[in-house]
Scaffold this active site. Sequence first.
Site: not given
Ligand code: FAD
Ligand code: NAD
Length: 468
Positions: A183, A186, A240, A324, A447
């Site tokens: 994938g 991001v 894959v 987020a 600048h």
């Molecule tokens: P979440 O952050 O997923 O929080 C939901 C919470 O609800 C969790 O803690 C979970 O335990 C809890 N929960 C679930 N079900 C229940 C239940 N039934 N009862 C009680 N609690 C429950 N976004 C960015 O904007 N910038 C970034 O740089 C970025 N980097 C990322 C890097 C990675 C590796 C990943 C995985 C994601 C990244 N994201 C980034 C995406 C971002 O983390 C999510 O978009 C964001 O956290 C979503 O917020 P949310 O509050 O909707 O949910």
């Molecule tokens: P993504 O949707 O950004 O990328 C997934 C990629 O996997 C796509 O390019 C898709 O075409 C590819 N893909 C799907 N199935 C596949 C397969 N079978 N084989 C090969 N490629 C395949 O998803 P992500 O990178 O997992 O991130 C998940 C979410 O977390 C995103 O929606 C992103 O917004 C959020 N996130 C945001 C940040 C940030 O804001 N900097 C950082 C990390 C994650």
Amino acid sequence: MADQTYDYDVLIIGAGPGGYVAAIRAAQLGLKTACAEGRETLGGTCLNVGCIPSKALLHGSELFEEARDGTLAKWGVGVGAPQLDLAAMQGQKLAAVKELTGGIEFLFKKNKVDWLKGYATFKDAHTVEVAGKTVTAKDIVIATGSSVTPLPGVAVDNDAGIIVDSTGALALEQVPEHLVVIGGGVIGLELGSVWRRLGAKVTVVEFLDQLLPGMDGDIRKEAAKIFKKQGMELRLGTKVTGATVDGGKVTLTLEPAAGGAAETLEASHVLVSIGRRPNTEGLGLDAIGLATNQRGQIETDHDFRTKVDGVWAIGDVIPGPMLAHKAEDEGIAVAENIAGQTGIVNHAVIPSVVYTWPEMAGVGLTEEAAKERGAVKVGKFPMIANSRAKTNREPDGFVKVIADAETDRVLGVWCIASVAGTMIAQAAQAMEFGATSEDIAYTCHAHPTHAEALKEAAMAVQGKPIHI
Ligand code: FAD
Ligand code: NAD
């Protein structure tokens, strides 16, 4: 003052950036508020296993690479061959996570938000069960976020640490010899960058014929060039179909996305990063008669009301980009709407940033989407012609401004630059205020800053940049 019929005015399920922000705003507005969270710490995916730990490792690995690839030496900073202390780098990550999740706990106490420790399940539209206790609220907000989408045939086992998802890839205790990232979105590119900088060979296998779906076409093309130049191997248009682990090594089966002969690829580690899916399992949506859409998301109206009276939803669990800051803004808006105010999120202006080196960022429409809507004018300015980027020896990237051909209103801004994530805030604000490209071009920019490249790209919309 709580409605006498219920334990709380508002109960929020999930304490990620959507839920914790909604809880704090609701409490600030005088509502008696509780937030249910099953994790050990507050902050959701973002603070625990997402934005924050990934940015810590991106920062640490950037420092290591600067020392190793001669960047520091070029500037006269002699450090010799750097030694990687991965445990120390992971320690910095853990410290940041601890400080920030603890900070949310402090803010909950300060604002008198009750943290109900446990996973919540609906009993009816005003009642949930958390850790064996029944709790009622006049309004309930679902902010349960998302988790990793599994890939059939490629079983993730974060404990074994060989085939991992993003959570496992953030916690590796050794640098992989050969990391195959499934994938090219991001997560794959950010975490792939971390481990490449620390010494891994990285191969990205992407189903589509370009990286970073959803971003502007020019960004996607340039991204592929930049990551290849950095040493990542890209297998585009490839899927894959299976993985086997034997003797600590993984053998992946790959096929062209368009169909064709299968081949195998060996890896020491595999990161599955093919997207995320909404968390609704175990929530008891059946008990309140709330169905999800085909993508498993909970649909809402513009005010974040679901079809069930008194039940609202925000963040990754509803449609829109999984980001987020989108979740946070929805958290503020939903609390304000519950309190009888007018909470609005402009979903047309949500910036997105990929925190690689250089950073890649955008807001609004891509050029492709804007052209489908009507005639556009596009201005582009290369970072190599920006004095600050040139001085810092950061030549890669560009800024691109897309404006409506008739009204000049800015429809989208895209950039690749070392600090693109910071630069895009200005573009988002300009668009929120309905700016034209001329408005940006005639705004005085300090600048020497990278931000001057945005001014020049806006000037280029009229065909009159100064420095190219
Ligand atoms: P979440 O952050 O997923 O929080 C939901 C919470 O609800 C969790 O803690 C979970 O335990 C809890 N929960 C679930 N079900 C229940 C239940 N039934 N009862 C009680 N609690 C429950 N976004 C960015 O904007 N910038 C970034 O740089 C970025 N980097 C990322 C890097 C990675 C590796 C990943 C995985 C994601 C990244 N994201 C980034 C995406 C971002 O983390 C999510 O978009 C964001 O956290 C979503 O917020 P949310 O509050 O909707 O949910
Ligand atoms: P993504 O949707 O950004 O990328 C997934 C990629 O996997 C796509 O390019 C898709 O075409 C590819 N893909 C799907 N199935 C596949 C397969 N079978 N084989 C090969 N490629 C395949 O998803 P992500 O990178 O997992 O991130 C998940 C979410 O977390 C995103 O929606 C992103 O917004 C959020 N996130 C945001 C940040 C940030 O804001 N900097 C950082 C990390 C994650």
